[in-house]
Design an enzyme around this catalytic site. Structure first.
Site, PDB file in Angstrom:
ATOM      1  N   GLY C  39       1.264  -0.773   0.227  1.00 42.73           N
ATOM      2  CA  GLY C  39      -0.206  -0.309  -0.150  1.00 42.73           C
ATOM      3  C   GLY C  39       0.648   1.900  -0.076  1.00 42.73           C
ATOM      4  O   GLY C  39       0.229   2.399  -0.662  1.00 42.73           O
ATOM      5  N   CYS C 248     -27.129  -9.538 -17.565  1.00 34.69           N
ATOM      6  CA  CYS C 248     -26.291  -8.709 -18.324  1.00 34.69           C
ATOM      7  C   CYS C 248     -27.440  -9.123 -19.633  1.00 34.69           C
ATOM      8  O   CYS C 248     -27.946 -10.533 -19.658  1.00 34.69           O
ATOM      9  CB  CYS C 248     -25.362  -9.752 -18.521  1.00 34.69           C
ATOM     10  SG  CYS C 248     -24.353  -9.658 -20.656  1.00 34.69           S
ATOM     11  N   CYS C 251     -26.131 -12.096 -21.201  1.00 35.94           N
ATOM     12  CA  CYS C 251     -24.970 -13.935 -20.347  1.00 35.94           C
ATOM     13  C   CYS C 251     -26.084 -14.096 -19.461  1.00 35.94           C
ATOM     14  O   CYS C 251     -26.046 -14.931 -18.591  1.00 35.94           O
ATOM     15  CB  CYS C 251     -23.593 -13.730 -20.476  1.00 35.94           C
ATOM     16  SG  CYS C 251     -23.482 -13.209 -18.628  1.00 35.94           S
ATOM     17  N   CYS C 273     -22.649  -7.147 -19.338  1.00 37.36           N
ATOM     18  CA  CYS C 273     -21.261  -7.485 -19.162  1.00 37.36           C
ATOM     19  C   CYS C 273     -20.272  -5.938 -19.386  1.00 37.36           C
ATOM     20  O   CYS C 273     -19.655  -6.133 -20.535  1.00 37.36           O
ATOM     21  CB  CYS C 273     -20.785  -8.382 -19.328  1.00 37.36           C
ATOM     22  SG  CYS C 273     -21.126  -9.914 -18.262  1.00 37.36           S
ATOM     23  N   CYS C 279     -18.176 -12.214 -19.357  1.00 42.39           N
ATOM     24  CA  CYS C 279     -19.164 -12.486 -20.912  1.00 42.39           C
ATOM     25  C   CYS C 279     -19.096 -13.899 -21.597  1.00 42.39           C
ATOM     26  O   CYS C 279     -20.278 -14.997 -22.277  1.00 42.39           O
ATOM     27  CB  CYS C 279     -20.010 -11.104 -21.291  1.00 42.39           C
ATOM     28  SG  CYS C 279     -21.627 -10.986 -22.296  1.00 42.39           S
TER      29      CYS C 279
END
Lengths: 367, 190, 305
Positions: C39, C248, C251, C273, C279
């Site tokens: 980080g 979606c 899909c 997607c 997808c």
């Protein structure tokens, strides 16, 4: 029925082909040769070398041709090429006092040893379009005076220095930092600041310098000296035990003399701003001197008045046009994922706000 | 400079160092795993793994400290020729190489500053062997927990971890094998 | 002066993965320090790349420093493999490193991304490289690097909490939908790059190594595998990884991040997607969304180009 847009690769190839065609323009017009750009657009070449941090007029000419005259794009090409070059060593510091000056003027003295040399300047031209240039013409020739070849002349500020009227610049053999090899660390010292300004965008540095003249961190600058000419680049070869002469490069150096009434830590004396730029670039070197001087408020014990040109972090973080143009232009890349997240958020916030105010139901059609 | 200095570098530097770095990255990012590396044939007592780390990570900008028996002419010449890294005392070192006992005391090495904790030394500790047993490791890079044979008591490494985000980072090397221990790892006995 | 004739024009004039070895060593050292201090933003001497700053130069440099000849590289932008910049970066590495490429997430060993984390969970052999525009999570609260560096050193994140709290006071919720700040292992507040906040939870406890490159801002940071990453929030206003509330259209997935696509002049739209590989993999497995063609029985002539 929806089919997602495909064919990115072909689109890129086609765009490149179109760009190449556009670059060439009307093929019935003769193509530009690099030596034409190098010789006849020399100031553009100089700017590309200066901000590209690479002294090579031929490559700069190529970059200008390739970029269709977009100088920031040319500078980018130079920088990207420069990154790939191996570093064999570090030259000796160039000696600008030994510069063979083609131009050398001082605004602070009427006359001085070595004289005022106007050189090839636009300063006193009348800015009238010269339609004779539109037609192909003879190569103009300037008269030559015997014995007036470019020669070394003393630095103007040395005259003031002799009387103790100008702040002494302490000599240092410390190796200056290198922005191209180490990440910028703030606060930065003066050599790093100068390096950043020398690579910095001419327009940005110009505007900052101008702002100091209009009172945003005023430094009362006089051009103590502006000189342009060739200096020798020498390289110490350890195996030989002496320096060899690699090449001569053209530089523009400006030293400003700034009125200074003294501060808590410094007596009344003149102070200096400094600008040094590859090639012939007066505007840039003068601008650089003013900004350099404005950034020195801390060491001279002056007040920080919050002027942009005094703000080291602001200046150094934003003076590089390759960084700036990249980040600016990147917002034209697809951001639809983030935009979608914002859409959801705004819709939700709107719905809640309207619910609270008891406004009539949202216009669904607009949604 | 003797002839051994000229040998034992990477045969194909770009590819060899790329593979070596991936192993190094895996080692440090997954403490407790042991990676095998190749490509360097350094002079004794430098191990293959330590030699690979030096070739991969050091150059003229990274001062290196050699401790104990590793501070010998063969190793000095090899590093100087292969990498150009300046050889320095512990306080100035970006990397240090040697046996654990010769590297001690650890407080001679830079642990970074609160502003720049990355300005800390990386110690390459030459070991006789490396095994995935011994002290218990937990923290970043480790799913649940891992074990690694360490050259000293867990409390020594726990003390380094307590400095986080400051501290030293370690690579342990034995033959052609290496393991990593970043300062972020919590080290316990049992 | 360089003779133009000697100027390399062939890609094989450049080193493996474009960067010279010294530059790669410098980047590799920065990556290792980043891994050791999860980080924390490690300064590195970013180089000018042959693509502009803002186009992913940080990610490209990190990828270049990590690639081995055996890698299979996937590049996505907005979750899609076929967006122009993803195509361009993928080609750059095909040319300069000769690596194999793939669109299939599980097959990839290195994935460079802009703005998304793939939907398919990553695995231990993978590295995810993020392109980062502004690596400093505190930058828009405090523009000065000298100040933000001190805040990180002192773990002084009060300003960030004040900002989030003000959001709640004004809007009733935290009004940040992407680039949502996280805290790493309880220490450093980190910018996740402009991924939608929907993706934030995927960063935590991820099996892959996650590396972040900010070229213009000269910073590299890292999340080793299985690192704890927490999106900042308040007990009474917990973080929610939201997305459009639709399945979606192609899909039928109900748990993937969606792009909203405008279909016609009347404002008709559909949601699909954003992760194109996810997808298409689902569709190949027989999942059909409400707006998808049943099966490609006849050739589809009217493809958008």
């Amino acid at each position: 029925m929806y089919v997602a847009v495909k064919g990115g690769e072909r689109a890129i190839e086609n765009a490149h082909a179109w760009l190449a065609e556009e670059r060439r323009g009307d093929p019935s017009v003769p193509e530009l040769a690099l030596d034409q750009i190098r010789e006849q657009l020399k100031l553009a070449v100089n700017r590309v070398m200066a901000e590209g941090s690479l002294y090579d007029p031929d490559l700069a000419a190529l970059a200008i041709k390739q970029s269709r005259g977009d100088l920031i794009e040319s500078i980018f090409l130079m920088r990207a090429y420069r990154t790939t070059l191996p570093r064999f060593g570090v030259s000796r510091p160039v000696d600008t006092a030994a510069m063979a000056c083609i131009r050398r003027i001082s605004a602070t003295f009427k006359d001085l040893p070595g004289g005022q040399i106007l050189g090839p300047t636009f300063d006193y031209t009348h800015r009238l379009l010269d339609f004779a240039l539109a037609a192909e013409g003879e190569a103009p020739r300037a008269p030559i005076t015997e014995g007036a070849e470019p020669a070394a002349v003393p630095h103007v500020t040395e005259f003031l220095n002799r009387d103790g009227l100008i702040q002494e610049e302490p000599h240092s053999d410390e190796t200056p930092g290198d922005l191209t090899r180490n990440p910028l660390e703030l606060p930065a010292n003066r050599p790093l600041r100068l390096q950043a300004l020398a690579r910095g965008d001419e327009g940005f540095v110009l505007s900052l310098a101008y702002s100091t003249q209009r009172g945003y961190g005023r430094t009362h600058a006089f051009v103590g000296e502006l000189r342009i000419g060739l200096v020798a680049v020498e390289y110490d070869v350890p195996e030989l035990g002496f320096a060899i002469h690699l090449a001569d490069i053209e530089l523009t150096e400006c030293e400003t003399v700034n009125q200074f009434k003294g501060s808590r830590s410094e007596p009344p004396q003149f102070t200096r701003g400094y600008g040094l730029v590859l090639g012939q670039s007066e505007r840039k070197s003068i601008s650089m001197s003013l900004v350099d001087r404005a950034l020195r408020w801390r060491e001279l014990g002056e007040d920080y008045i919050g002027a942009p040109a005094q703000d080291e972090e602001f200046v150094l973080s934003h003076c590089d046009n390759i960084q700036a143009t990249g980040f600016l232009e990147h917002i034209k890349l697809p951001h639809y994922v983030d935009f979608q997240a914002e859409l959801e958020l705004v819709r939700r916030l709107r719905a809640e706000a309207l619910e609270l105010t008891g406004a009539p139901a949202m216009k669904e059609a607009a949604e | 400079m003797n002839a051994t200095a000229l040998q034992g570098g990477f045969a194909t530097p770009a590819h060899d160092s790329a593979r070596a770095f991936r192993a190094t990255l895996d080692a440090l990012a997954r403490p407790g795993t042991i990676q095998t590396v190749a490509g360097a044939q350094p002079p004794a007592p430098l191990s293959v793994a330590a030699g690979v780390l030096i070739l991969t990570l050091t150059d003229g900008t990274t001062p290196v400290h050699l401790a104990g028996a590793w501070d010998c002419a063969d190793v000095r010449d090899w590093i100087t020729f292969q990498t150009g890294a300046p050889l320095v005392g512990p306080a100035d070192a970006a990397f240090a190489v040697g046996a654990w006992n010769d590297l001690a005391p650890l407080d001679r090495f830079a642990i970074g500053t609160p502003d720049y904790p990355d300005r800390s030394a990386t110690l390459i500790v030459e070991c006789d062997a490396l095994q995935a047993q011994g002290a218990q490791l937990t923290g970043s890079g480790i799913k649940d927990s891992a074990r690694l044979s360490l050259p000293d008591a867990a409390r020594v490494f726990a003390a380094n971890h307590a400095l986080f985000p400051l501290g030293l980072d370690f690579f342990f090397t034995a033959g052609d094998r290496l393991a990593g221990l970043p300062r972020s790892t919590k080290v316990e006995d049992n | 002066m360089t003779a133009i004739a000697q100027t390399p024009t062939e890609t094989d004039a450049y080193n493996f993965a474009y960067l010279d070895e010294q530059t790669k060593r410098m980047i590799r050292r920065a990556i290792l320090k980043g891994v050791a201090i999860p980080g924390y933003q490690v300064p590195f001497a970013s180089r000018e790349m042959p693509m502009p700053y803002g186009w992913g130069t940080g990610g490209v440099q990190v990828t270049a420093a990590c690639l081995v000849p055996e890698d299979r590289l996937k590049v996505i932008d907005q979750g899609a493999d076929d967006t122009t910049n993803a195509v361009s970066i993928r080609r750059f590495f095909q040319r300069t490193a000769g690596v194999a490429v793939t669109e299939n997430t599980p097959e990839a060993t290195v994935i460079q991304t802009r703005h998304r984390i793939p939907e398919t969970p990553l695995t231990e052999g993978q590295i995810l490289v993020y392109q980062v525009p502004i690596p400093e999570p505190l930058r828009f609260l405090e523009p000065r690097e000298t100040e933000t560096r001190r805040m990180h050193a002192l773990e002084d994140y009060g300003l960030m909490h004040v900002k989030l709290y003000e959001d709640i006071a004004r809007h009733g919720q935290i009004a940040t939908s992407y680039d949502y700040p996280v805290k790493v292992e309880g220490r450093y507040v980190m910018d996740p790059s402009p991924i939608p906040k929907f993706d934030n939870p995927k960063m935590s406890d991820n099996a892959a190594i996650q590396l972040f490159g900010a070229g213009r801002e000269q910073r590299i940071y890292a999340l080793p595998p299985y690192t704890k990453v927490v999106s900042l929030d308040f007990e009474d206003h917990p973080f929610v990884a939201s997305k459009a509330d639709h399945p979606c259209g192609l899909c039928g997935s109900t748990d993937s991040y969606l792009d909203e696509v405008i279909m016609d002049d009347q404002g008709g739209r559909m949601f699909v997607c954003s992760d194109t590989n996810y997808c298409s993999t689902r569709r190949e497995a027989g999942h059909i969304g409400a707006m998808a063609a049943p099966a490609p029985a006849q050739p589809q002539e009217r493809r958008a180009e």
